[in-house]
Design an enzyme around this catalytic site. Structure first.
Site, PDB file in Angstrom:
ATOM      1  N   THR A  27      36.562 -37.616  40.332  1.00  0.00           N
ATOM      2  CA  THR A  27      35.748 -36.399  40.360  1.00  0.00           C
ATOM      3  C   THR A  27      34.976 -36.296  41.677  1.00  0.00           C
ATOM      4  OG1 THR A  27      35.475 -36.740  37.994  1.00  0.00           O
ATOM      5  CG2 THR A  27      34.059 -35.080  38.976  1.00  0.00           C
TER       6      THR A  27
ATOM      7  N   GLY B  28      30.476 -38.768  39.302  1.00  0.00           N
ATOM      8  CA  GLY B  28      31.013 -37.421  39.152  1.00  0.00           C
ATOM      9  C   GLY B  28      31.186 -37.184  37.674  1.00  0.00           C
ATOM     10  N   HIS B  29      30.318 -36.372  37.087  1.00  0.00           N
ATOM     11  CA  HIS B  29      30.336 -36.146  35.641  1.00  0.00           C
ATOM     12  C   HIS B  29      30.774 -34.709  35.371  1.00  0.00           C
ATOM     13  CE1 HIS B  29      27.196 -39.575  34.939  1.00  0.00           C
ATOM     14  NE2 HIS B  29      28.281 -39.969  35.558  1.00  0.00           N
TER      15      HIS B  29
ATOM     16  N   GLY C 145      34.110 -40.152  30.515  1.00  0.00           N
ATOM     17  CA  GLY C 145      33.851 -38.835  29.914  1.00  0.00           C
ATOM     18  C   GLY C 145      32.388 -38.697  29.502  1.00  0.00           C
ATOM     19  N   LYS C 146      31.518 -39.405  30.224  1.00  0.00           N
ATOM     20  CA  LYS C 146      30.083 -39.391  29.889  1.00  0.00           C
ATOM     21  C   LYS C 146      29.505 -37.980  29.999  1.00  0.00           C
ATOM     22  CE  LYS C 146      29.438 -42.409  33.132  1.00  0.00           C
ATOM     23  NZ  LYS C 146      30.825 -42.727  33.475  1.00  0.00           N
TER      24      LYS C 146
ATOM     25  N   THR D 231      32.771 -45.351  47.198  1.00  0.00           N
ATOM     26  CA  THR D 231      32.893 -43.886  47.335  1.00  0.00           C
ATOM     27  C   THR D 231      32.403 -43.427  48.715  1.00  0.00           C
ATOM     28  OG1 THR D 231      30.690 -43.613  46.390  1.00  0.00           O
ATOM     29  CG2 THR D 231      32.550 -43.512  44.855  1.00  0.00           C
TER      30      THR D 231
ATOM     31  N   GLY E 272      33.709 -46.695  34.402  1.00  0.00           N
ATOM     32  CA  GLY E 272      33.268 -45.360  34.815  1.00  0.00           C
ATOM     33  C   GLY E 272      34.313 -44.310  34.451  1.00  0.00           C
TER      34      GLY E 272
ATOM     35  N   GLN F 243      28.365 -44.421  36.187  1.00  0.00           N
ATOM     36  CA  GLN F 243      29.327 -45.532  36.309  1.00  0.00           C
ATOM     37  C   GLN F 243      29.633 -46.143  34.927  1.00  0.00           C
ATOM     38  OE1 GLN F 243      26.517 -45.610  38.913  1.00  0.00           O
ATOM     39  NE2 GLN F 243      27.943 -44.157  39.774  1.00  0.00           N
TER      40      GLN F 243
HETATM   41  P1  GDP Z   1      32.355 -39.326  33.619  1.00  0.00           P
HETATM   42  O1  GDP Z   1      32.170 -39.782  35.025  1.00  0.00           O
HETATM   43  O2  GDP Z   1      32.272 -40.439  32.630  1.00  0.00           O
HETATM   44  O3  GDP Z   1      31.457 -38.176  33.246  1.00  0.00           O
HETATM   45  O4  GDP Z   1      33.849 -38.782  33.533  1.00  0.00           O
HETATM   46  P2  GDP Z   1      34.575 -37.803  34.589  1.00  0.00           P
HETATM   47  O5  GDP Z   1      34.026 -36.448  34.434  1.00  0.00           O
HETATM   48  O6  GDP Z   1      34.570 -38.408  35.955  1.00  0.00           O
HETATM   49  O7  GDP Z   1      36.061 -37.902  34.094  1.00  0.00           O
HETATM   50  C1  GDP Z   1      36.439 -37.529  32.821  1.00  0.00           C
HETATM   51  C2  GDP Z   1      37.480 -36.412  32.911  1.00  0.00           C
HETATM   52  O8  GDP Z   1      38.132 -36.272  31.678  1.00  0.00           O
HETATM   53  C3  GDP Z   1      36.880 -35.058  33.229  1.00  0.00           C
HETATM   54  O9  GDP Z   1      37.805 -34.314  33.974  1.00  0.00           O
HETATM   55  C4  GDP Z   1      36.682 -34.445  31.832  1.00  0.00           C
HETATM   56  O10 GDP Z   1      36.704 -33.023  31.852  1.00  0.00           O
HETATM   57  C5  GDP Z   1      37.877 -34.979  31.118  1.00  0.00           C
HETATM   58  N1  GDP Z   1      37.739 -35.202  29.690  1.00  0.00           N
HETATM   59  C6  GDP Z   1      36.649 -35.600  28.983  1.00  0.00           C
HETATM   60  N2  GDP Z   1      36.974 -35.800  27.680  1.00  0.00           N
HETATM   61  C7  GDP Z   1      38.293 -35.525  27.578  1.00  0.00           C
HETATM   62  C8  GDP Z   1      39.233 -35.591  26.507  1.00  0.00           C
HETATM   63  O11 GDP Z   1      38.919 -35.951  25.375  1.00  0.00           O
HETATM   64  N3  GDP Z   1      40.522 -35.269  26.811  1.00  0.00           N
HETATM   65  C9  GDP Z   1      40.931 -34.888  28.052  1.00  0.00           C
HETATM   66  N4  GDP Z   1      42.202 -34.601  28.241  1.00  0.00           N
HETATM   67  N5  GDP Z   1      40.068 -34.828  29.068  1.00  0.00           N
HETATM   68  C10 GDP Z   1      38.789 -35.151  28.849  1.00  0.00           C
HETATM   69  P1  IMO Z   2      30.930 -42.073  37.155  1.00  0.00           P
HETATM   70  O1  IMO Z   2      29.448 -41.960  36.892  1.00  0.00           O
HETATM   71  C1  IMO Z   2      34.178 -44.556  38.624  1.00  0.00           C
HETATM   72  C2  IMO Z   2      33.241 -47.321  41.906  1.00  0.00           C
HETATM   73  C3  IMO Z   2      33.894 -47.059  43.247  1.00  0.00           C
HETATM   74  C4  IMO Z   2      34.038 -48.474  43.763  1.00  0.00           C
HETATM   75  C5  IMO Z   2      32.763 -49.147  43.261  1.00  0.00           C
HETATM   76  C6  IMO Z   2      31.657 -49.220  44.298  1.00  0.00           C
HETATM   77  O2  IMO Z   2      31.592 -40.802  37.502  1.00  0.00           O
HETATM   78  O3  IMO Z   2      31.582 -42.823  36.045  1.00  0.00           O
HETATM   79  P2  IMO Z   2      30.002 -47.369  45.268  1.00  0.00           P
HETATM   80  O4  IMO Z   2      30.288 -46.101  46.022  1.00  0.00           O
HETATM   81  O5  IMO Z   2      29.267 -47.171  43.999  1.00  0.00           O
HETATM   82  O6  IMO Z   2      29.392 -48.417  46.150  1.00  0.00           O
HETATM   83  O7  IMO Z   2      31.463 -47.934  44.891  1.00  0.00           O
HETATM   84  O8  IMO Z   2      32.327 -48.375  42.154  1.00  0.00           O
HETATM   85  N1  IMO Z   2      32.487 -46.193  41.338  1.00  0.00           N
HETATM   86  C7  IMO Z   2      32.910 -45.430  40.312  1.00  0.00           C
HETATM   87  N2  IMO Z   2      34.077 -45.442  39.635  1.00  0.00           N
HETATM   88  N3  IMO Z   2      33.211 -43.706  38.258  1.00  0.00           N
HETATM   89  C8  IMO Z   2      32.030 -43.706  38.906  1.00  0.00           C
HETATM   90  O9  IMO Z   2      30.974 -42.974  38.497  1.00  0.00           O
HETATM   91  C9  IMO Z   2      31.853 -44.564  40.013  1.00  0.00           C
HETATM   92  N4  IMO Z   2      30.832 -44.795  40.878  1.00  0.00           N
HETATM   93  C10 IMO Z   2      31.237 -45.794  41.673  1.00  0.00           C
HETATM   94  O10 IMO Z   2      35.132 -46.414  43.106  1.00  0.00           O
HETATM   95  O11 IMO Z   2      35.117 -49.118  43.149  1.00  0.00           O
HETATM   96 MG    MG Z   3      33.138 -39.663  36.849  1.00  0.00          MG
END
Ligand code: GDP
Ligand code: IMO
Ligand code: MG
Length: 422
Positions: free
Chosen positions: A297, A40-41, A15-16, A126, A12, A222
């Protein structure tokens, strides 16, 4: 192009959100297929940072956004998300599948109570009620979006289910619940009324869109190794983040999927408990965490950090069959004094190139590393060849070992810090 799936290849937070936003410009509809507001995206556009928990990340692009049957919805969170988007001038065109399940307040309390009862063996969830909501779904005592928006049905469902849940909380877990059936009904029927206009059939919407040759983007939450079946069980989430689940979570037949994008962070991170063979526990881990702003996030928790792991990524390739990779956060590795990738793991006397089926064995895994020359990224990157040779070597190693071409390299959170290679 008709259907594109975006999936996290690791634990997870790869950077989706950024990648979905990037492809969102070409899409007609963007649909989430799994998970809930445990996700959290992040999407960064100019000076604005959007953190999506339930809304598909295509919302910023003004696309039609769908929430599929496979998603667990906390209506409090969704209403708040819709309202806060409105304040930034984004009026989401949202459709929610009537079959999606609702996270109720007792699910959130149960999540907390269950984690507490596990003590040191806690999963590190979470605490958003995800596990208890999906458990009720398969136990056939869940409340669906169709129930939520019909107050008579909601009352009846609560009458059946609430006493059971209250008993479980109090008698199994000794949890002092302050919840009352009446209060829940009043609050949730009001939430249902607010969300009713979004009710629809996402399976049908997507099927129609595909038949009309529209561009469909399916957004996973995730990552592969948080999958209930194929992740590091029991340290997993309670839904399926892998590509196959996109079809189930939306309600799609075996139609042609044109692209399946594996989002791979250039190193590894994980939030919560569970095995992570390449974890860096010392100073270097802290440096990468700070540089990459690796704090959750959704929960703000510091993410565990480690080297990239090809044993995990080869397995991810088998589980998802990615057609293309989006490698993110390359900039975070820039300027490090050392750079490594785990190429195999040793468990007992055996050397493995992929992860074992019994993922508990991973606790004993000793990563075998391949060293790379560190690199520093230049200020200006406009094409792949602008990357230093050492960075290209590293990227090509990852791509070559996974057997998947790199379509995107991301080197910063902004849209402009993105290379589209083909
Ligand atoms: P997701 O859950 O896969 O959507 O990822 P998150 O948003 O939780 O975490 C990714 C974090 O990395 C966010 O704060 C993005 O703004 C940031 N991010 C995404 N791509 C890049 C990158 O290429 N470089 C850096 N430094 N940050 C990035
Ligand atoms: P995104 O979509 C990272 C993790 C939690 C925990 C496990 C189970 O932003 O990538 P849950 O609340 O789902 O029962 O928790 O999964 N987890 C994540 N880790 N990114 C996420 O989502 C996550 N969603 C759940 O930290 O270890
Ligand atoms: Mg996330």
């Amino acid at each position: 192009m008709a259907v594109r799936i975006v999936v996290g290849a690791q634990f997870g937070d790869e950077g989706k959100g950024k990648i979905v936003d990037f492809f969102g410009s070409q899409a007609d509809i963007v649909a989430r297929f799994n998970g809930g507001n445990n996700a959290g995206h992040t999407v960064v556009v100019g000076k604005n940072t959007y953190k999506f928990h339930l809304m598909p990340s295509g919302a910023v692009q003004g696309k039609k956004c769908l929430i599929g049957a496979g998603v667990a919805i906390d209506p409090r969170v969704l209403v708040e998300e819709i309202e806060s988007l409105k304040k930034t001038g984004i009026h989401a065109k949202l459709v929610i599948d009537k079959r999606a399940h609702i996270i109720m307040p007792y699910h959130i309390e149960l999540d907390e109570a269950k984690e507490k009862a596990k003590g040191k063996a806690k999963i590190g969830t979470t605490k958003r009620g995800i596990g208890p909501c999906y458990s009720d779904r398969v136990s056939r005592i869940g409340i669906t979006f169709a129930d939520l928006i019909d107050s008579k049905r909601l009352k009846k469902r609560l009458l059946d289910v609430f006493p059971l849940k209250k008993k479980e909380l109090e008698q199994v877990y000794g949890f002092k619940s302050t919840l009352s059936q009446e209060k829940i009904f009043n609050e949730y029927s009001a939430l249902g009324k607010k969300l009713k206009k979004h009710a629809g059939d996402v399976s049908l919407e997507v099927d129609n869109a595909i038949n009309e040759k529209k561009e469909v983007l399916l957004e996973g939450a995730q990552g592969t190794f948080l999958d209930t079946d194929f992740g590091t069980y029991p340290f997993v989430t309670s839904s399926h983040p892998i590509a196959g689940a996109a079809l189930i979570g939306i309600g799609l037949g075996l139609k042609k999927i044109n692209e399946c994008i594996g989002v791979v962070k250039a190193y590894s991170t994980r939030v919560g408990s569970g095995p992570m063979p390449t974890e860096l526990k010392g100073r270097l881990g802290e440096i990468i965490r700070e540089k990459g702003a690796e704090f959750g996030t959704t929960t703000g928790r510091p993410r565990r950090v480690g080297w990239i792991d090809l044993t995990m990524l080869r397995t991810a390739q088998r589980l998802n069959n990615f057609t293309d990779l989006a490698i993110t956060k390359l900039d975070v590795l820039s300027g490090l004094k050392e750079l490594k990738a785990c190429n195999s793991i040793k468990i007992g006397g055996k050397t493995l190139k992929e992860w074992p089926a019994d993922l508990q064995e991973l606790h004993k895994a000793k990563p075998q590393y391949k060293k790379f020359k560190p690199f520093v990224l230049p200020e200006k990157i406009e094409k792949f060849d602008d990357l230093p040779e050492e960075a290209i070597d590293y990227l090509q190693f990852v791509s070559g070992e996974m057997g998947v071409p790199i379509k995107i390299v991301s080197f910063g959170p902004k849209r402009s810090s993105t290379l589209l290679l083909y």
